[in-house]
Design a protein around this motif. Sequence first.
Motif, PDB file in Angstrom:
ATOM      1  N   GLU A   1       0.614  -1.095   0.450  1.00 40.35           N
ATOM      2  CA  GLU A   1      -0.163   0.901  -0.697  1.00 40.35           C
ATOM      3  C   GLU A   1       1.142   0.970   0.258  1.00 40.35           C
ATOM      4  OE1 GLU A   1      -3.546  -0.033   2.645  1.00 40.35           O
ATOM      5  OE2 GLU A   1      -3.307  -1.618   3.104  1.00 40.35           O
ATOM      6  N   GLU A   2       0.593   2.335  -0.548  1.00 41.76           N
ATOM      7  CA  GLU A   2       0.830   3.679  -0.859  1.00 41.76           C
ATOM      8  C   GLU A   2       0.161   4.321   0.056  1.00 41.76           C
ATOM      9  OE1 GLU A   2       2.764   4.682  -4.117  1.00 41.76           O
ATOM     10  OE2 GLU A   2       2.788   3.376  -4.834  1.00 41.76           O
ATOM     11  N   ALA A   3       0.621   5.635   1.115  1.00 42.73           N
ATOM     12  CA  ALA A   3       0.204   5.673   1.789  1.00 42.73           C
ATOM     13  C   ALA A   3       1.578   7.508   2.090  1.00 42.73           C
ATOM     14  CB  ALA A   3      -0.336   5.144   3.082  1.00 42.73           C
ATOM     15  N   VAL A   4      -0.070   8.462   2.220  1.00 41.09           N
ATOM     16  CA  VAL A   4       0.671   9.912   2.516  1.00 41.09           C
ATOM     17  C   VAL A   4       0.862   9.714   4.091  1.00 41.09           C
ATOM     18  CG1 VAL A   4       0.743  11.945   2.077  1.00 41.09           C
ATOM     19  CG2 VAL A   4      -0.491  10.740   0.536  1.00 41.09           C
ATOM     20  N   ILE A   5       1.974  10.822   4.297  1.00 41.21           N
ATOM     21  CA  ILE A   5       2.448  10.998   5.832  1.00 41.21           C
ATOM     22  C   ILE A   5       1.846  12.128   5.973  1.00 41.21           C
ATOM     23  CG2 ILE A   5       4.350  11.430   8.049  1.00 41.21           C
ATOM     24  CD1 ILE A   5       5.911   9.577   6.267  1.00 41.21           C
TER      25      ILE A   5
ATOM     26  N   VAL B   1       6.160  12.099  12.092  1.00 38.06           N
ATOM     27  CA  VAL B   1       6.733  11.623  11.970  1.00 38.06           C
ATOM     28  C   VAL B   1       7.739  11.329  13.570  1.00 38.06           C
ATOM     29  CG1 VAL B   1       9.603  10.970  11.956  1.00 38.06           C
ATOM     30  CG2 VAL B   1       7.662  11.018   9.635  1.00 38.06           C
ATOM     31  N   ALA B   2       7.730  10.536  14.042  1.00 38.65           N
ATOM     32  CA  ALA B   2       8.202  10.758  15.114  1.00 38.65           C
ATOM     33  C   ALA B   2       8.846   9.906  16.077  1.00 38.65           C
ATOM     34  CB  ALA B   2       7.089  11.389  16.835  1.00 38.65           C
ATOM     35  N   CYS B   3       9.775   9.619  16.626  1.00 45.10           N
ATOM     36  CA  CYS B   3      10.591   8.683  17.481  1.00 45.10           C
ATOM     37  C   CYS B   3       9.728   8.500  19.773  1.00 45.10           C
ATOM     38  CB  CYS B   3      12.197   8.593  18.140  1.00 45.10           C
ATOM     39  SG  CYS B   3      12.674   9.497  16.394  1.00 45.10           S
ATOM     40  N   VAL B   4       9.606   7.480  19.243  1.00 44.25           N
ATOM     41  CA  VAL B   4       8.463   7.051  21.067  1.00 44.25           C
ATOM     42  C   VAL B   4       9.244   6.113  21.258  1.00 44.25           C
ATOM     43  CG1 VAL B   4       6.476   7.563  19.484  1.00 44.25           C
ATOM     44  CG2 VAL B   4       7.882   5.278  19.550  1.00 44.25           C
ATOM     45  N   THR B   5       9.638   5.413  22.456  1.00 41.51           N
ATOM     46  CA  THR B   5      10.197   4.869  23.406  1.00 41.51           C
ATOM     47  C   THR B   5       9.029   4.247  24.133  1.00 41.51           C
ATOM     48  OG1 THR B   5      11.704   6.682  24.032  1.00 41.51           O
ATOM     49  CG2 THR B   5      11.889   4.900  25.664  1.00 41.51           C
ATOM     50  N   VAL B   6       9.681   2.458  23.872  1.00 39.80           N
ATOM     51  CA  VAL B   6       9.058   1.362  23.966  1.00 39.80           C
ATOM     52  C   VAL B   6       9.398   0.640  24.850  1.00 39.80           C
ATOM     53  CG1 VAL B   6       6.771  -0.382  23.437  1.00 39.80           C
ATOM     54  CG2 VAL B   6       6.971   1.984  22.241  1.00 39.80           C
ATOM     55  N   ASP B   7       9.069   0.756  25.816  1.00 38.18           N
ATOM     56  CA  ASP B   7      10.429  -0.698  27.050  1.00 38.18           C
ATOM     57  C   ASP B   7      11.561  -0.665  26.746  1.00 38.18           C
ATOM     58  OD1 ASP B   7       8.297  -1.889  27.462  1.00 38.18           O
ATOM     59  OD2 ASP B   7       8.016  -3.206  25.651  1.00 38.18           O
ATOM     60  N   GLY B   8      12.017   0.674  26.692  1.00 38.27           N
ATOM     61  CA  GLY B   8      13.680   1.254  26.697  1.00 38.27           C
ATOM     62  C   GLY B   8      13.919   0.711  25.279  1.00 38.27           C
TER      63      GLY B   8
ATOM     64  N   LYS C   1       7.887   6.281  14.491  1.00 41.66           N
ATOM     65  CA  LYS C   1       6.452   6.180  14.373  1.00 41.66           C
ATOM     66  C   LYS C   1       5.721   7.056  13.625  1.00 41.66           C
ATOM     67  CE  LYS C   1       2.572   7.397  17.199  1.00 41.66           C
ATOM     68  NZ  LYS C   1       1.358   7.469  18.659  1.00 41.66           N
ATOM     69  N   VAL C   2       5.021   6.809  12.792  1.00 41.00           N
ATOM     70  CA  VAL C   2       4.063   7.066  11.527  1.00 41.00           C
ATOM     71  C   VAL C   2       2.658   7.576  11.645  1.00 41.00           C
ATOM     72  CG1 VAL C   2       4.598   7.731   9.071  1.00 41.00           C
ATOM     73  CG2 VAL C   2       6.001   6.367   9.951  1.00 41.00           C
ATOM     74  N   LYS C   3       2.347   9.099  11.226  1.00 38.92           N
ATOM     75  CA  LYS C   3       1.508   8.804  11.048  1.00 38.92           C
ATOM     76  C   LYS C   3       0.722   8.912  10.022  1.00 38.92           C
ATOM     77  CE  LYS C   3      -2.841  11.801  13.399  1.00 38.92           C
ATOM     78  NZ  LYS C   3      -2.761  13.028  13.935  1.00 38.92           N
ATOM     79  N   LEU C   4      -0.577   8.472   9.350  1.00 38.82           N
ATOM     80  CA  LEU C   4      -1.030   8.871   8.382  1.00 38.82           C
ATOM     81  C   LEU C   4      -2.685   9.680   7.892  1.00 38.82           C
ATOM     82  CD1 LEU C   4      -0.418   5.088   6.936  1.00 38.82           C
ATOM     83  CD2 LEU C   4       1.306   6.388   6.484  1.00 38.82           C
ATOM     84  N   THR C   5      -2.697  10.016   7.013  1.00 35.43           N
ATOM     85  CA  THR C   5      -3.984  10.902   6.775  1.00 35.43           C
ATOM     86  C   THR C   5      -4.865  10.256   6.883  1.00 35.43           C
ATOM     87  OG1 THR C   5      -3.143  11.086   4.525  1.00 35.43           O
ATOM     88  CG2 THR C   5      -1.985  12.846   5.735  1.00 35.43           C
ATOM     89  N   SER C   6      -4.938   9.247   6.162  1.00 35.56           N
ATOM     90  CA  SER C   6      -5.796   7.736   6.256  1.00 35.56           C
ATOM     91  C   SER C   6      -5.950   6.684   6.199  1.00 35.56           C
ATOM     92  CB  SER C   6      -6.606   8.219   4.756  1.00 35.56           C
ATOM     93  OG  SER C   6      -5.701   8.003   3.205  1.00 35.56           O
TER      94      SER C   6
END
Length: 732
Positions: A3-7, A12-19, A24-29
Motif C-alpha cells: 500500500e502507498e500512503a501519505v504521511i 513522524v516521531a520517535c517513541v520509546t517502548v520498554d526502553g 512512529k508514522v501517522k498517516l492522513t488516512s
Amino acid sequence: FNEEAVIAPGGVACVTVDGRQYGKVKLTSPLQHYHHAGESEYQCEVGLLSRNIVIQGNDRSDPTDDSPLECDATANGWSTMPCPDTFLTGFGGHTIVVGRAEGRLRGVEFRKMGMTNVMGRYPVHFHHQVPEAGAVSAVTDCSVHGSYFRAITLHDAFDVTVQRNTAYDISGHAYYLESGVEERNRVEYNLAAFVHPINGAQLMASNVVGNKFQSDTILVPADHTASGFYISNVHNYVVGNAASGGWSGIQFPVLPQPADKTLRFNGVVPKDRPSLLITGNSIHSSSWFAANSGAMYEGGSLYWDEGDVESQTLIYNAGRVSSSRLTRYTKDENGNDDWFRVYNTTVWLVNIGATGWGKRAEINGLEVSDFQNRAVFVLFTVWMNSIVINCRTSNAPLVPDPGNGSNEGLLNDGRKWSGFFTYDHLMNHILTNWRVSNCGGVARGLDPWVEGGAADTGDAGLVTIPVNGLAPEVQLISKGMQFDWPSVGGQDFVKESIFFAASGSNDIYSMQYQSNWEDADGSWTNRKVNTGISTVMGPARAGAWWHLDFRPGKCENRNGWKFPQQLCDKDERKLASMFTVVMPQSGQQGSAVFGTIYPNGNARKTRQGSMTHFGLLGDSSLTTCTPPATCGDTTSRSWDPDLTGPFNHAQYGGWYLSFDEGTPVHLSIMKIQMEEGATMIQAMSLPPGTPAGDIRIWAQSQSRAHSFILASSMDEVRNSVDKYFLDESTNM
C-alpha cells in the motif's frame, strides 16, 4: 499487501517502548489492509518514497499497454498470473555512471524511470566502471519507484556501495548485478518491494521447466522470474536487505559465463565464485509462482548456447538443470572446492523458505514462518545449522489464499504442508541446532487435535520423504534438534502421524526400502537423548534390512507415522552406499542390460533381486516383497543401482545380494560412500562349479588398476583390503 500512503504533516516521531526507541508514522488516512507486527514473530516494512531531490520521466513515460492486470494461468495449479505482452512500453529517464567517472548519489528520488527492455536504460546504472572509481562511488538513501526497468543496476562494476535505498513498484529485477562479473560491491540495508515480472511470470509446476529465450518482448529472459535482488555473482557483500514480493525475494542464478557478449570469454565463471558475505537478509510474500522454488532461491540458469560462440541470444531456464555446466560448483580463489555460504536469513509468508540446486552449500541461520508448501527444500551436499521452523504464527489465520489453484490453496490447508521436504538421490545433509515450533495438529487445524477440523487425509508431515524418487545414498544426519513442546502438543508429537510422512507413488522400490536418517544424539526422534547413543532410522517396511539388533531395547518401530520407521541403536555399526551397475553401463547410472530385458520397463519399478544380512534365513524368491508391502528377512531391490544400508563386517556378517536373472557376468561397484578404514563384505552366488580362475575382481581409477587376490578364508578377506574368497561348497 502493498500500500502507498501519505504521511500527515508532523506525522513522524520517535517513541520509546520498554526502553527501546522506535519510529512512529501517522498517516492522513487509514490503511486498507491488515499488516502484521507480531511480538516475537515478524513485522512489515515501511519505506519512505519521497525525497527533496527528484529525477523523473514525464507524462508520456507511462506504458500504454497497461491492461489487463492479470490473466488466466497457463499452467495447472494456478488460477491467474501476470499477463504476458503487457507493460512493455514504459519509457522513462535514466542515469548512468560510466568508466572512470565517479558517482555519488544520496537522498535522491527516482520515479518514472527506466525503459522497458532497453539495454542499459535503468533508473540508476553503474556501467563498465573501473574499480578505482567504483571504490569511491555510492548510491545511498535514495528511492526508486514506478520504474519501468529495474531500480539499481551494477554492470561490470566493482567496489560500489549500494546502501539504505528503497525500491518500490519495479518492473524486472530490482537490485541487479547485470553480467555476473561484478564483485566486492556492498549491497546493504536496502528494501525491494512490489516487483513485477516482464512479459508474464514463469509458472513452474515441478523442478523441471522449459527454456525461455531473449526476444523483442523480453531483453533478459530471467525477468520472467523478476526478484527483489538478483545476485548473479556471490563474491559481494549482501547484508541486511529486505525483499517483499517478487518471483523470489533474493535470487542467486547460475551463470556459467558472463551474460554480456563482450565479456563472455573473459574467463570468469560467475556461478562458481565464493561468497564474500551474505547475511542478515529478510524475505516475505514471495515465491508464489513455482511449486518448488524458494523465496531465497539458488537456481535459474542464464546462459549462451555453448556450441555457438557468436550467439546473440540469451537462454534462461528457471528450474533445475542437471548438467554440470549449469550447476553451481563453488570454488575458492585457488580453484579448490568451496561452499556457497548464506547466514542469518529470515523468511515468512512464502511458498518455500529456501531452495537450492548447487552442489555444496552452508545455510547457517535461517528462520522460516508461515510457509505455504515447505520451509526448506535443498539438494546435494548441504549443512543446515541454526534453522528455526515456526510453521504457523498468529498471523497465519488472517492471510487469505492467493487463489483457488492447487498450488495456491496450501497455506490454510493443514493436510498439505511440510516443514522439511527431503530429496532422494545424491543428497547428503547435515542438520544441526534446529528449533521447531507451532507445527503440531493444532497448527494444522486437523481432527483429532482440533474438534471439527478436517480429517488428515494428506501425505504431508513435519518431515516428508519422496518415496517415488531414485534410490538414496547415506542421506541425513542430525544433532542438537529442539522442539517447543507446548506449541507442538507435547512430547508425543514425535510419535504422531504428522511427524514423519511419505509422498509420491508407493510402487517404487528404492526410497520405500532404503531411505535413511541418523539421529546422532536422539534429539530429533526424542529417543535416548543425552545417553551418547545414536539412532539409525530406516523404513519399517524394509523388514530386517534396518533392524540392526534383535536384543531387547535396541530397536523400536514408530508405526504411528504416515511413513513408519524402524529406529535402532547404531552402536558400532556404520552406513554405506554405492552404485551396483550391471554392465555395460547406460548413461550415468543405468544398465544397458535392463533395456534389453525390459524394453519398456521402469528401472525403479522393476525388481532386480534382493539383499539380506548374513545370519538371516532370507527368501530370495520373486515374491519376497513388492512395495509398499513389508519385507521379512530379505528385502527387494530394483534396477535402480544405488544400494544403501548398515554394516560392520570387520569380525562377522556381510551383505548377500541375489539377482533374479542370475549374478551378472560383469558387475561394477562405483561411487562408494563409506567410512575410511571400515570393512564391508558382499557375497553373490555363482553357477555351480565356477573355477576361481574365471573370477576377476579389481579396483580401477582413470589412471590405474589393481587386481584383488584370492584368499583362503573369509577371515583373511576381513583383514585385508584387496582379497576375495570363493566358497566352493556354496558357490559364493
